[in-house]
Design a protein around this motif. Structure first.
Motif, PDB file in Angstrom:
ATOM      1  N   ALA A 101     -33.669  34.032   7.880  1.00 36.54           N
ATOM      2  CA  ALA A 101     -34.732  34.597   8.330  1.00 36.54           C
ATOM      3  C   ALA A 101     -34.748  36.320   8.678  1.00 36.54           C
ATOM      4  CB  ALA A 101     -35.076  34.352   9.826  1.00 36.54           C
ATOM      5  N   GLU A 102     -33.464  36.741   9.092  1.00 37.11           N
ATOM      6  CA  GLU A 102     -33.404  38.191   9.085  1.00 37.11           C
ATOM      7  C   GLU A 102     -33.593  38.959   7.737  1.00 37.11           C
ATOM      8  OE1 GLU A 102     -31.476  35.948  12.396  1.00 37.11           O
ATOM      9  OE2 GLU A 102     -31.288  35.683  10.060  1.00 37.11           O
ATOM     10  N   ALA A 103     -32.958  38.183   6.689  1.00 38.16           N
ATOM     11  CA  ALA A 103     -32.941  38.974   5.522  1.00 38.16           C
ATOM     12  C   ALA A 103     -34.256  38.962   4.919  1.00 38.16           C
ATOM     13  CB  ALA A 103     -31.810  38.310   4.235  1.00 38.16           C
ATOM     14  N   ILE A 104     -35.074  37.967   5.077  1.00 40.81           N
ATOM     15  CA  ILE A 104     -36.535  37.853   4.758  1.00 40.81           C
ATOM     16  C   ILE A 104     -37.464  38.825   5.236  1.00 40.81           C
ATOM     17  CG2 ILE A 104     -38.334  36.270   4.548  1.00 40.81           C
ATOM     18  CD1 ILE A 104     -36.614  33.968   3.974  1.00 40.81           C
ATOM     19  N   GLU A 105     -37.327  38.958   6.419  1.00 42.26           N
ATOM     20  CA  GLU A 105     -37.986  39.879   7.518  1.00 42.26           C
ATOM     21  C   GLU A 105     -37.645  41.362   6.891  1.00 42.26           C
ATOM     22  OE1 GLU A 105     -41.268  40.558   9.178  1.00 42.26           O
ATOM     23  OE2 GLU A 105     -40.594  38.629   8.852  1.00 42.26           O
ATOM     24  N   THR A 106     -36.270  41.606   6.680  1.00 41.04           N
ATOM     25  CA  THR A 106     -35.884  43.137   6.356  1.00 41.04           C
ATOM     26  C   THR A 106     -36.766  43.379   4.740  1.00 41.04           C
ATOM     27  OG1 THR A 106     -34.019  42.772   7.485  1.00 41.04           O
ATOM     28  CG2 THR A 106     -34.000  44.446   5.911  1.00 41.04           C
ATOM     29  N   TYR A 107     -36.453  42.311   3.902  1.00 42.51           N
ATOM     30  CA  TYR A 107     -36.982  42.667   2.606  1.00 42.51           C
ATOM     31  C   TYR A 107     -38.416  42.963   2.777  1.00 42.51           C
ATOM     32  CZ  TYR A 107     -32.168  41.110   0.964  1.00 42.51           C
ATOM     33  OH  TYR A 107     -30.995  40.749   0.820  1.00 42.51           O
ATOM     34  N   TYR A 108     -39.118  42.132   3.395  1.00 42.69           N
ATOM     35  CA  TYR A 108     -40.522  42.392   3.390  1.00 42.69           C
ATOM     36  C   TYR A 108     -41.106  43.363   4.142  1.00 42.69           C
ATOM     37  CZ  TYR A 108     -45.445  40.943   4.136  1.00 42.69           C
ATOM     38  OH  TYR A 108     -46.925  40.713   3.921  1.00 42.69           O
ATOM     39  N   GLN A 109     -40.365  43.979   5.201  1.00 43.62           N
ATOM     40  CA  GLN A 109     -40.771  45.341   5.988  1.00 43.62           C
ATOM     41  C   GLN A 109     -40.351  46.249   4.943  1.00 43.62           C
ATOM     42  OE1 GLN A 109     -42.419  45.449   8.613  1.00 43.62           O
ATOM     43  NE2 GLN A 109     -42.843  43.292   8.730  1.00 43.62           N
ATOM     44  N   VAL A 151     -40.858  49.245  -6.019  1.00 43.93           N
ATOM     45  CA  VAL A 151     -40.333  49.211  -4.674  1.00 43.93           C
ATOM     46  C   VAL A 151     -39.401  47.770  -4.844  1.00 43.93           C
ATOM     47  CG1 VAL A 151     -40.603  48.698  -2.191  1.00 43.93           C
ATOM     48  CG2 VAL A 151     -42.081  50.428  -3.596  1.00 43.93           C
ATOM     49  N   LEU A 152     -40.140  46.755  -5.320  1.00 43.08           N
ATOM     50  CA  LEU A 152     -39.225  45.348  -5.238  1.00 43.08           C
ATOM     51  C   LEU A 152     -38.262  45.381  -6.097  1.00 43.08           C
ATOM     52  CD1 LEU A 152     -41.698  42.279  -5.156  1.00 43.08           C
ATOM     53  CD2 LEU A 152     -40.139  43.066  -3.394  1.00 43.08           C
ATOM     54  N   LEU A 153     -38.480  46.031  -7.534  1.00 43.53           N
ATOM     55  CA  LEU A 153     -37.396  45.830  -8.393  1.00 43.53           C
ATOM     56  C   LEU A 153     -36.039  46.746  -7.895  1.00 43.53           C
ATOM     57  CD1 LEU A 153     -36.580  45.167 -11.221  1.00 43.53           C
ATOM     58  CD2 LEU A 153     -37.408  47.323 -12.222  1.00 43.53           C
ATOM     59  N   LEU A 160     -36.412  36.554  -8.380  1.00 43.59           N
ATOM     60  CA  LEU A 160     -35.907  35.856  -6.676  1.00 43.59           C
ATOM     61  C   LEU A 160     -36.386  36.590  -5.619  1.00 43.59           C
ATOM     62  CD1 LEU A 160     -32.567  34.077  -7.665  1.00 43.59           C
ATOM     63  CD2 LEU A 160     -34.943  33.270  -7.907  1.00 43.59           C
ATOM     64  N   MET A 161     -36.133  38.101  -5.716  1.00 45.83           N
ATOM     65  CA  MET A 161     -36.700  38.713  -4.554  1.00 45.83           C
ATOM     66  C   MET A 161     -38.248  38.813  -4.714  1.00 45.83           C
ATOM     67  SD  MET A 161     -36.187  40.921  -2.231  1.00 45.83           S
ATOM     68  CE  MET A 161     -34.282  41.601  -2.358  1.00 45.83           C
ATOM     69  N   ALA A 162     -38.819  38.726  -5.782  1.00 43.87           N
ATOM     70  CA  ALA A 162     -40.273  38.791  -5.782  1.00 43.87           C
ATOM     71  C   ALA A 162     -40.842  37.343  -5.158  1.00 43.87           C
ATOM     72  CB  ALA A 162     -40.700  38.894  -7.305  1.00 43.87           C
ATOM     73  N   GLN A 206     -46.022  44.681  -8.399  1.00 43.10           N
ATOM     74  CA  GLN A 206     -44.715  44.653  -8.088  1.00 43.10           C
ATOM     75  C   GLN A 206     -44.124  43.202  -8.838  1.00 43.10           C
ATOM     76  OE1 GLN A 206     -42.729  46.970  -6.268  1.00 43.10           O
ATOM     77  NE2 GLN A 206     -44.684  48.402  -6.219  1.00 43.10           N
ATOM     78  N   VAL A 207     -44.703  42.231  -8.557  1.00 42.50           N
ATOM     79  CA  VAL A 207     -44.104  40.933  -8.822  1.00 42.50           C
ATOM     80  C   VAL A 207     -43.952  40.934 -10.532  1.00 42.50           C
ATOM     81  CG1 VAL A 207     -44.679  38.469  -9.257  1.00 42.50           C
ATOM     82  CG2 VAL A 207     -44.756  39.767  -6.983  1.00 42.50           C
TER      83      VAL A 207
END
Length: 248
Positions: free
Chosen positions: A29-37, A51-53, A65-67, A106-107
Motif C-alpha cells: 500500500a505504501e509503495a503504490i501511494e508513493t508511486y501515485y503521488q 514521468v511513469l517511464l 507494470l508500473m503503468a 503516460q501509459v
C-alpha cells in the motif's frame, strides 16, 4: 556464437524472474501511494515528460507494470471502487479509453518502451509463436507426415494438447515420436520444469512419447528424459525414420 533471438529470449526470461522476485515490494500500500503521488507531482511540473517511464526505470520495475499500478490507483480514486481486471486490461491495450489524456499518454509511453511486459510484447510473442507453428506445419507437410493439429484436437474436446499429433508415429534418433510441441523460446531450467509439469507429461500420458522443439536452443542437461519419452531438439529433425507398410 548465439543468435540475437536466442540472446533476447534468455534476457527476457531472466528479466521476468527478477520482476517476479521483486513484485511484492512494488505492490505494498505504501509503495503504490508513493508511486501515485510521484506521478501526480511529476505531471504537474511537466505533463509531456515521460514521468511513469522514468519512475519505472528508477525503481527497476517493468514500465507496463508500473503503468498498471498507477492506472488502477487513478481509477480507484475516480470511481471510488476497485476497478475490474477486465477494464484495466482493456485500457492498457487501448490507452485512448483512459478518461484522462495525460495518463493515457503516460501509459502509452510505458507500453511502447517495455521490452518484456505489456500488450505489445504479448502480441509480438503470440505472433512469433504462431509463426514457428506455421513453419513446423510446412516442414511436416514437406516430409509427407500425416498429422492432426491442435485446433482440430480442441474441436474434438481435448483440453491439453500438443501442437501436432502424428497419425503415424516416426522415429527420431532411435526414439519413437507420437507428437511434436513447438516452443519459440530458449529452454532454461525453470521454464522447462514448468512446461514438464503443466504440459509435456500430460501429453506423454495421453498420447505417448513426443518431441519438443525449442527453436532458440536449450540447456543440454535438460534433455535427460529421452528414455522416458520426451525428446528435446533445437530444430526440425533431419533424420526422421518413417514406418512404411510393406505388401506381403
Amino acid at each position: 556464437s548465439q543468435s540475437q533471438s536466442t540472446l533476447l529470449s534468455i534476457f527476457s526470461q531472466e528479466y521476468q524472474k527478477q520482476i517476479k522476485r521483486t513484485h511484492a515490494k512494488h505492490h505494498t500500500a505504501e509503495a503504490i501511494e508513493t508511486y501515485y503521488q510521484r506521478y501526480l507531482n511529476g505531471v504537474m511540473k511537466n505533463a509531456a515528460a515521460p514521468v511513469l517511464l522514468e519512475l519505472a526505470n528508477e525503481v527497476d520495475f517493468a514500465p507496463s507494470l508500473m503503468a498498471r499500478i498507477v492506472l488502477e490507483r487513478f481509477l480507484q480514486e475516480k470511481e471510488q471502487a476497485i476497478p475490474s481486471k477486465t477494464l484495466i486490461n482493456s485500457m492498457l491495450r487501448d490507452p485512448s479509453q483512459i478518461p484522462d489524456g495525460v495518463l493515457a499518454n503516460q501509459v502509452y509511453q510505458c507500453a511502447v518502451n517495455d521490452c518484456c511486459y505489456g500488450p505489445l510484447v504479448d502480441c509480438i510473442k503470440h505472433a512469433i509463436g504462431h509463426e514457428h507453428e506455421v513453419l513446423l506445419r510446412e516442414m511436416l507437410l514437406e516430409k509427407n507426415l500425416s498429422f492432426i493439429a491442435e485446433d482440430q484436437l480442441r474441436a474434438k474436446g481435448y483440453d491439453k494438447t500438443p501442437d501436432f499429433i502424428l497419425e503415424v508415429p516416426v522415429a527420431v534418433e532411435g526414439h519413437i515420436i507420437h507428437w511434436i510441441e513447438s516452443k519459440a523460446s530458449f529452454g532454461d531450467e525453470s521454464s522447462h520444469q514448468a512446461y514438464l509439469q503443466d504440459q509435456f507429461w500430460s501429453y506423454w500420458n495421453r498420447f505417448g512419447p513426443g518431441l519438443v522443439i525449442y527453436w532458440y536452443g536449450f540447456i543440454e542437461e535438460l534433455d535427460c528424459h529421452r528414455e522416458r519419452g520426451i525428446l528435446l531438439k533445437d530444430c526440425f529433425p533431419t533424420d526422421i525414420v518413417t514406418l512404411r507398410h510393406s505388401m506381403a
